[in-house]
Design a protein around this motif. Sequence first.
Motif: not given
Length: 125
Positions: A67-69, A71-78, A92-99
């Motif tokens: 979940e923290m990673l 968040t990092v991915a979302e912030l970096c993408v934004d 963002k979808d791939v990062a959420a998929g990992a969670v």
Amino acid sequence: MTDRFRKFIAGFGYAFQGLWYTIRTQHNARVHVIIAILVIVLGIYLRISALEFAIIFIAISGVFITEMLNTVAELCVDLASPTYHPLAKIAKDVAAGAVLANAILSIIIGLCIFGPHLWGLFFHQ
């Protein structure tokens, strides 16, 4: 105290700020914390073994770290792509998929550990 040691200690402060930021700003992280507390309480109630607790803590940590990673991915993408871009959405979808994948794995682990204890509690006296 040396400057090097002060920086080392300060690093823990930054890390705790990151944990707190995640819990404070990410709804799903708060949900994970609540579920983790409930799972720990259930484990205590069912008197699961130390090894079972270790596995549960690995699962809990895995979900929270993912979940923290995310968040990092979302912030970096934004930051990199403030306007909509299809690749930003995919990242963002791939990062959420990992969670999600990690949460599903944790549910399976929980069923494997708690299932026999709950079965014995409800169906055997």
